[in-house]
Design an enzyme around this catalytic site. Sequence first.
Site, PDB file in Angstrom:
ATOM      1  CB  CYS A 113      -0.920   0.005   1.211  1.00 13.31           C
ATOM      2  SG  CYS A 113      -1.852  -1.535   1.424  1.00 13.31           S
ATOM      3  CG  LEU A 114       4.251   3.770  -2.384  1.00 11.81           C
ATOM      4  CD1 LEU A 114       4.804   4.325  -1.063  1.00 11.81           C
ATOM      5  CD2 LEU A 114       5.389   3.298  -3.293  1.00 11.81           C
ATOM      6  N   GLY A 159       1.151   9.482  -7.198  1.00 14.14           N
ATOM      7  CA  GLY A 159       1.274   8.350  -8.099  1.00 14.14           C
ATOM      8  C   GLY A 159       2.734   8.148  -8.455  1.00 14.14           C
ATOM      9  CD  GLU A 196       5.210  -3.358  -9.219  1.00 17.76           C
ATOM     10  OE1 GLU A 196       6.454  -3.468  -9.207  1.00 17.76           O
ATOM     11  OE2 GLU A 196       4.437  -4.279  -8.889  1.00 17.76           O
ATOM     12  CB  THR A 202       4.351   5.913 -16.090  1.00 17.41           C
ATOM     13  OG1 THR A 202       5.360   6.928 -15.916  1.00 17.41           O
ATOM     14  CG2 THR A 202       3.209   6.173 -15.109  1.00 17.41           C
TER      15      THR A 202
END
Length: 420
Positions: free
Chosen positions: A162-163, A169, A400, A402
């Site tokens: 959970c980041l 983002g 993880e 872009t």
Amino acid sequence: MFRVASRALRATKHRPMRLVEPARTFFVSAIRTEGLRLNSLDTFTEEENMFRDSVKRFAVDVVGPKVREMDEKESMDPTIIQGLFEQGLMGIETSVEHGGAEASFVSAIIAIEELAKIDPSVSVMCDVHNTLVNTILRTYGTKEQQDKWLPLLSESKLGSFCLSEPASGSDAFALQTRAKKDGDHWVINGSKMWITNSHEAEIFLIFANVDPSKGYKGITCFIATKEMGVQIAKKEEKLGIRASSTCTLNFDDLRVPAENIIGGEGKGYKLAIQILNEGRIGIAAQMLGLAQGAFDKAVPYTYQRTQFGQPIGTFQGMQFQIAKAAVELETARLLTYNAARRKEEGRSFTKEAAMAKYWASQVAQNVSGSAIEWCGGVGFTRETGIEKFWRDSKIGAIYEGTSNIQLQTIAKFIQQEYSR
């Protein structure tokens, strides 16, 4: 249970120096002259090949029949999750002592690739659980934490990382979730967004800032369970990987024992950076498997479908497209397993992981999109499952890190190398 044997190079002997060279000298392979065994990147140990076969059977026989139903219901079948645990695929690198398979990192990448050939949704569940959640605990957890949590994660409890948040983002360390000390507990308030596995997960690694005045150096990683009060606020409806849950989480005065901090106060940012580099190899493997799955479904059809008196796959235009897709697949495979081997060997792999994730995500979109066109109207229908690979491929360029973030990472390494 899978164990990977260690590899060693045989010692080499140097030839005596020749004082006079012949007028014309031909150089031959070091393998022939020095007795070295230099393996190609697609060479795997016997254990890794056995592991691949085992995962492939599970994916085809158990996951395959449920793929379409799970996609349309946008829900992961509980028997698939149970099967992943029973097959030892949720503790691949975890020690036998903690209920895992104690296999190699490359074995984890193999599992992610093979699962993605059948269903990328199942693949990413396995990926996040192994390369992010388990790895953080194995690498940074105390012995007490490992003894408590790793057996659960290996045998029965799904994990979630959970980041990301609504306002953080790509700029992950702008997170707003806060944690305040209250006696022997920390109280967490805030929310997370785009969290994989969160609907089914029972163990959560939550990143929160314990001292905003320190900026990202206040970020800390906590272990929490659903029973502590983690709230699933919203399950997203997505274009692809629909069976994989992606949810918004809320934390309202979530009380977490102080002993559940991983790696120490203020060390969460370092954990996240290092683990996400590893996780990107997992996403590259997922995209590689996805592309191969689409290719494997579409190409046979081109040799069965006849038009103008011949299989459509034998027309030169089609042959060239199929050949180019095969080249792209091979380059993605080489980049992915090169990064995996470097990580396993303890060498730097950040640039290589970024390259692998960037390129594999591009290849996944290209090949899955072409696969639809090769099959024409049949490929456009949901019955074949080919169109699902294309829908699933779009996420590879987003989560993880872009594609632009991967390119930025690669560019920084190039700048460092050439501006000395």
